[in-house]
Design an enzyme around this catalytic site. Structure first.
Site, mmCIF file in Angstrom:
data_model
loop_
_atom_site.group_PDB
_atom_site.id
_atom_site.type_symbol
_atom_site.label_atom_id
_atom_site.label_comp_id
_atom_site.label_asym_id
_atom_site.label_seq_id
_atom_site.Cartn_x
_atom_site.Cartn_y
_atom_site.Cartn_z
ATOM 1 N N LYS A 163 -4.323 6.097 8.116
ATOM 2 C CA LYS A 163 -5.098 6.468 6.917
ATOM 3 C C LYS A 163 -5.744 7.818 7.198
ATOM 4 O O LYS A 163 -6.667 7.929 8.009
ATOM 5 C CB LYS A 163 -6.165 5.407 6.642
ATOM 6 N N SER A 199 -13.104 -3.279 0.869
ATOM 7 C CA SER A 199 -13.455 -2.625 2.144
ATOM 8 C C SER A 199 -14.947 -2.335 2.133
ATOM 9 O O SER A 199 -15.426 -1.743 1.161
ATOM 10 C CB SER A 199 -12.752 -1.268 2.278
ATOM 11 N N ARG A 250 0.858 -1.204 0.000
ATOM 12 C CA ARG A 250 0.000 0.000 0.000
ATOM 13 C C ARG A 250 0.879 1.233 0.000
ATOM 14 O O ARG A 250 1.203 1.793 1.038
ATOM 15 C CB ARG A 250 -0.886 -0.019 1.252
HETATM 16 N N1 LIG Z 1 -6.450 -0.947 2.322
HETATM 17 C C1 LIG Z 1 -7.345 -1.629 3.078
HETATM 18 N N2 LIG Z 1 -7.127 -2.936 3.386
HETATM 19 C C2 LIG Z 1 -8.045 -3.590 4.140
HETATM 20 C C3 LIG Z 1 -7.829 -5.048 4.477
HETATM 21 F F1 LIG Z 1 -8.952 -5.739 4.199
HETATM 22 F F2 LIG Z 1 -6.810 -5.519 3.772
HETATM 23 F F3 LIG Z 1 -7.556 -5.154 5.779
HETATM 24 N N3 LIG Z 1 -9.179 -3.023 4.605
HETATM 25 C C4 LIG Z 1 -9.417 -1.718 4.316
HETATM 26 C C5 LIG Z 1 -8.503 -0.998 3.552
HETATM 27 C C6 LIG Z 1 -8.804 0.449 3.202
HETATM 28 O O1 LIG Z 1 -9.027 0.463 1.811
HETATM 29 P P1 LIG Z 1 -9.580 1.807 1.169
HETATM 30 O O2 LIG Z 1 -10.846 2.197 1.852
HETATM 31 O O3 LIG Z 1 -9.616 1.648 -0.310
HETATM 32 O O4 LIG Z 1 -8.490 2.885 1.566
HETATM 33 P P2 LIG Z 1 -6.941 2.863 1.140
HETATM 34 O O5 LIG Z 1 -6.888 2.575 -0.327
HETATM 35 O O6 LIG Z 1 -6.480 4.233 1.508
HETATM 36 O O7 LIG Z 1 -6.285 1.778 1.945
#
Ligand SMILES: Nc1nc(C(F)(F)F)ncc1COP(=O)(O)OP(=O)(O)O
Ligand SMILES: [Mg+2]
Length: 216
Positions: free
Chosen positions: A140, A111, A40
């Site tokens: 985040k 998510s 990420r």
């Molecule tokens: N990256 C993530 N991974 C998980 C996991 F399931 F892997 F735990 N859950 C939630 C997120 C959050 O995803 P998102 O809402 O797109 O925000 P970002 O792209 O900033 O991470």
């Protein structure tokens, strides 16, 4: 993907690692037993272009050495280009229907924060859902307000077999609550990236899920 893969899901990018080298942190986490990894790389001062892609490849290589699934956050093109094990998308990313078409049988994580989002994710064959933020998170910037475990408990009752990972401010002192609420696993960023003793942190976090199964 097996539900057990979600047990300890480490998420990292260069901005999460303050002192050590990101690849050293990832290797230490892999040696200590994380069960899934999400690349990420996003936010200010993060890698772009070829450096971004090279870093992703280095992370993927390490995951392959330890036979741990390598998941790419947001960037479906990169995931397909690298032959990653899967992608994770949220509600601000490409629509689930489009992503499933692009990635074929790769792992698709979504998510979800509501029943409507959950139904859409299931409709397009999400392999797991991420529920949170359970607690306040510093990882985040645009995170929604902490939701606690209520929605997580609801989804577990509705879908006893659905792979669910909880995320958001999880650490050694609160992770047990989400396993009790029905999560198959926990996703963490700073609990590992900022740990003084990564292997101890990881074994403690994993102990909750094993303990929890015994207690049930
Ligand atoms: N990256 C993530 N991974 C998980 C996991 F399931 F892997 F735990 N859950 C939630 C997120 C959050 O995803 P998102 O809402 O797109 O925000 P970002 O792209 O900033 O991470
Ligand atoms: Mg996203």
């Amino acid at each position: 993907m097996k539900r057990d893969n979600l047990q300890l899901y480490f998420i990292m990018g260069t901005s999460n690692v303050l002192i050590q080298k990101p690849l050293n942190v990832l290797e230490k986490a892999l040696q200590s037993g994380i069960t899934m990894f999400q690349f990420r790389e996003k936010g200010p001062n993060t890698l772009t272009g070829q450096a971004y892609e090279n870093f992703a490849q280095e992370c993927q290589k390490l995951c392959q050495q330890y036979n741990v699934p390598f998941i790419v956050n947001d960037d479906v093109e990169l995931a397909v280009k690298l032959g990653a094990d899967g992608v994770h998308i949220g509600q601000e990313d490409l629509p689930v229907s489009m992503v499933r078409e692009k990635i074929g049988s790769m792992i698709l994580g979504v998510s979800v924060h509501s029943q409507a989002e959950l139904q859409t994710a299931l409709q397009y064959g999400a392999d797991y859902v991420g529920i949170g933020p359970i607690f306040a998170t510093s990882s985040k910037k645009d995170a929604k307000p902490p939701s606690g475990t209520k929605f997580l408990q609801q989804v577990r009752i509705q879908y006893p077999e659905l792979p669910i990972v909880a995320i958001g401010g999880l650490n050694c002192s609160n992770a047990h609550t989400v396993f009790k609420a029905g999560a198959d696993g926990i996703a963490v960023i700073s609990a590992i990236c900022e740990s003084e003793d990564i292997s101890n942190t990881i074994s403690t976090l994993k102990s909750f899920s094993i303990l929890d199964k015994k207690i049930k």
